[in-house]
Every structure is written in C-alpha cells, then in structure tokens.
Design an enzyme around this catalytic site. Structure first.
Site, PDB file in Angstrom:
ATOM      1  N   GLU A   1       0.827  -1.210   0.000  1.00 19.64           N
ATOM      2  CA  GLU A   1       0.000   0.000   0.000  1.00 19.64           C
ATOM      3  C   GLU A   1       0.860   1.258   0.000  1.00 19.64           C
ATOM      4  O   GLU A   1       0.541   2.242  -0.656  1.00 19.64           O
ATOM      5  CB  GLU A   1      -0.939   0.013   1.218  1.00 19.64           C
ATOM      6  CG  GLU A   1      -2.120  -0.917   1.080  1.00 19.64           C
ATOM      7  CD  GLU A   1      -3.014  -0.554  -0.087  1.00 19.64           C
ATOM      8  OE1 GLU A   1      -3.246   0.632  -0.324  1.00 19.64           O
ATOM      9  OE2 GLU A   1      -3.453  -1.471  -0.802  1.00 19.64           O
TER      10      GLU A   1
ATOM     11  N   CYS B   1     -17.409  -0.627 -17.956  1.00 19.27           N
ATOM     12  CA  CYS B   1     -17.559  -0.221 -16.553  1.00 19.27           C
ATOM     13  C   CYS B   1     -18.876  -0.727 -15.946  1.00 19.27           C
ATOM     14  O   CYS B   1     -19.949  -0.486 -16.508  1.00 19.27           O
ATOM     15  CB  CYS B   1     -17.508   1.306 -16.454  1.00 19.27           C
ATOM     16  SG  CYS B   1     -17.712   1.884 -14.767  1.00 19.27           S
TER      17      CYS B   1
ATOM     18  N   CYS C   1     -23.366   6.501 -13.842  1.00 21.30           N
ATOM     19  CA  CYS C   1     -22.305   7.516 -13.853  1.00 21.30           C
ATOM     20  C   CYS C   1     -22.782   8.821 -14.493  1.00 21.30           C
ATOM     21  O   CYS C   1     -23.107   8.865 -15.682  1.00 21.30           O
ATOM     22  CB  CYS C   1     -21.092   6.970 -14.604  1.00 21.30           C
ATOM     23  SG  CYS C   1     -19.755   8.164 -14.704  1.00 21.30           S
TER      24      CYS C   1
HETATM   25 FE1  SF4 Z   1     -17.259   4.100 -15.213  1.00 23.69          FE
HETATM   26 FE2  SF4 Z   1     -18.018   6.621 -15.164  1.00 23.69          FE
HETATM   27 FE3  SF4 Z   1     -15.463   5.962 -14.742  1.00 23.69          FE
HETATM   28 FE4  SF4 Z   1     -16.553   5.719 -17.193  1.00 23.69          FE
HETATM   29  S1  SF4 Z   1     -16.215   7.617 -16.043  1.00 23.69           S
HETATM   30  S2  SF4 Z   1     -15.251   4.244 -16.181  1.00 23.69           S
HETATM   31  S3  SF4 Z   1     -18.611   5.101 -16.660  1.00 23.69           S
HETATM   32  S4  SF4 Z   1     -17.192   5.457 -13.430  1.00 23.69           S
END
Ligand code: SF4
Length: 370
Positions: free
Chosen positions: A43, A208, A214
């Site tokens: 870490e 993702c 997001c």
């Molecule tokens: Fe995921 Fe949003 Fe990061 Fe893109 S910007 S990888 S959608 S968390």
C-alpha cells in the site's frame, strides 16, 4: 446525490463485486500470502506509483526484508537503496521508522486497531482502511487517488477533490458505498476499477459496471472530471552541485540531513538553494555560489577556484512544490589537501550502488559516459 439511499448504494457495491469476481486482479504479489506486513508495504509503495512499476520493487523488498523485524533491524541506508527509483523517499523512511515502532511498541506484531495503525508514520486514513479491510476483514472505507477519481466522475463533482470540503463529502460517499460483507473484496474491487477501467486517461467506460449510474458518462463529459487543482505557478530554485574528483577517479559524497528533500540519502555537496540564477554572471559561476559551497564543505578555498571548475550541463528536476535547476560543476582535487572529513570518497560504481536520488544518479551516470 445517490449515496443517501441505502438500497442504491448496496446495489452499486454488489454490481462492483460481481464485476470484480469476473474481471478483478487476483494474482498480484501482495495478494498471495496476505499478511498485514506485505499489504502494508504494498500500500505504501502503491501511493503515487502504478502497479506495474511497484511489482519488481515489492519483490526485491520482500526478498531483502521478508518480515517486519528484518526491516526494523536494517540500516536506513539499506532500506533507501531498495527504494531508490520509486521516488517520494519519505515513504521509505517512514516505513523503516514504523517497523521500529512495531517492534518496540507492539511486540513485533502489526497493530490491529484503526487508531494504532493510523498513528504509525506514513499511514493515513485511507491506507489504514485498506490494511484493515484487506487483511483484517474489518469494515473501513478507503479513499485513495483512484477512488477519488471514480467518485468524482460518478457524481460529476464540480470541485477539485483535494479541496477540504469536497474530500469530506467523498469520504462520506466512500463510507456509504462500503458494503456490510466482503470488505476485503470490495476494497480490492474499487482499487481495480480505478486502476484498470476508470483510468486517469482514456477510461474504458464501455466495460464499466457503474456506467448506467455515472453522471459524467451520461453527460458525455467524462474528460471534464475530476476537476483539476486550481493552477499555481511553481517557483524555480537553483543550486550548484560539486562533483569533486580525486586522483583515483573517486567522487566525494555526503549524507543528506534526515529531514528535507532526499532525507538521509547520499548526494553530491550542494550549495544553498537560490531563486533565479544568482551564481552565474555572464555565464560564469559567481563568488556567491563558490562561497556557499565552501561554507558547506568547510574546504580549502584553493581547491575550488572558479577557473578550475568544469561546468557540466544544467538540468531541471521537478518536486511537488518547486522546480530545482541543478548546475553540476566538476573539480579535480587533491584529497589530502582538500581538508573535509564530512563525507566519503567512492568510485562511480559504488556511488550508483548506494541508491542515489534520481537527479544525482543522472549526474553520476553522465560522468561514467565521459
Ligand atoms: Fe465508469 Fe463513469 Fe469511470 Fe466511465 S467515467 S469508467 S462510466 S465510473
């Protein structure tokens, strides 16, 4: 704001854990034989440094210091020579000091409470949380640079994540997102998401697990987050570095004070830091530069006459708070008459084996090429 809703945060955590089971990293060296000592060292090395860079350093470090007792007993020089090249050397010094505290105050056992862990030098709230969750399987959130970036994009945070109030809010979100089980996997998962998917540059949003939640992605503004630190012009400093070479081709090194830049490491004698270029008048090294060096070295002035010095190319090295211009000057000196006992004479090979700070190593390597 999606973090006040417990059902929603539980769903986010579960989605991330499902992704981790399939795509997370499970074979990093510190994930094998997960002890508090190994996870702690990893870490600390991973602060400001990428996994691929850390792996060989971690393996060499574990070979040389396999247990906390070995680290505590080692000289600081030995520890720093295994750190040379990783940068941010205070991390290595703190690790060494913390190992000694673990031996004297905790009977050689890594502490198991948040308060005891965070009291060790070099361990902040996020690192303590990572150790507690990954190894001791206790429910503690983390908020390292990667996690800050993910959360800042997830919620399209409009302010710099290093700003105090923003950071407090991010801690609350990190706490809310941490699930009630599988704390170790969740911590690894969010680290992996930041390192492999929600990367600093070119995030892979198509892969993702949090894409549909997001805000930055929905706004098609991922590259706008996280917001950068408000710009401040970094000051520039100058220093003359003396390359003193004796009859045998050895150079003179001094150990740096324990505090300040390159604390405890071996380096070339150096004049006091100056702003601007005060040492050079019409391209020549001025008296102030030589005087500053002489005071530092307690040397015979005749050894360092301006005319005899060979000016090597100057170059710039950037620290967190300023740029340092290094001006190396080489002098051929007679070791007997030099009159300084505040350092040691070593061959270029021996100097490089000591683990020098990166810019000093650059100067020594350039001497090898001469
Ligand atoms: Fe995921 Fe949003 Fe990061 Fe893109 S910007 S990888 S959608 S968390």
């Amino acid at each position: 704001m999606q973090f006040n809703n417990a059902a929603h945060t539980a769903e986010l955590a579960q989605t991330l854990l499902d992704w981790f089971d399939q795509y997370g990293r499970h074979d990093l060296p510190w994930q094998q034989e997960k002890t508090p000592y190994r996870v702690w060292v990893s870490e600390i090395m991973l602060q400001q440094t990428q996994v691929q860079t850390v792996i060989p350093y971690f393996e060499r470090f574990m070979q040389r210091f396999p247990m906390v007792a070995a680290l505590a007993e080692a000289s600081q020089e030995a520890v720093l020579s295994h750190w040379a090249g990783l940068g941010y050397y205070a991390r290595g010094r703190n690790l060494h000091q913390a190992a000694q505290i673990i031996m004297t105050e905790h009977g050689g056992e890594f502490p198991t409470t948040f308060d005891d862990i965070v009291a060790l030098p070099g361990i902040g709230r996020s690192t303590a949380g990572a150790i507690l969750s990954i190894v001791l399987k206790q429910r503690f959130p983390i908020l390292d640079g990667n996690v800050k970036r993910v959360l800042a994009r997830l919620e399209a945070v409009p302010t710099w994540t290093g700003e105090k109030r923003t950071e407090e809010t991010l801690w609350q979100w990190a706490e809310a997102l941490t699930p009630d089980k599988r704390f170790d996997d969740y911590t690894q998962a969010i680290m992996d998401l930041g390192a492999t998917v929600c990367r600093r540059s070119r995030p892979n949003c198509e892969q993702c697990p949090w894409q549909s939640h997001c805000v930055a992605y929905q706004q098609k503004a991922v590259s706008d987050y996280p917001k950068s630190k408000p710009k401040k012009v970094q000051p520039e400093r100058w220093s003359v570095f003396a390359v003193l070479e004796n009859e045998r081709g050895e150079i003179f090194l001094q150990q740096r004070p324990q505090t300040g830049i390159w604390g405890g490491m071996w380096s070339l004698p150096q004049s006091a830091l100056q702003t601007g270029k005060p040492f050079f008048k019409q391209g020549k090294l001025g008296d102030e530069g030589v005087q500053s060096l002489l005071e530092l070295l307690k040397m015979n002035k005749a050894c360092l006459s301006v005319e005899k010095g060979q000016r090597l190319p100057a170059f710039r090295h950037t620290f967190t708070h300023y740029h340092l211009w290094l001006q190396p000057i080489k002098w051929q000196v007679d070791q007997q008459t030099m009159g300084s006992d505040k350092g040691c004479w070593v061959s270029l090979e021996q100097a490089l084996a000591l683990g020098l700070p990166a810019p000093i190593k650059q100067i020594v390597e350039s001497l090898q090429d001469e």
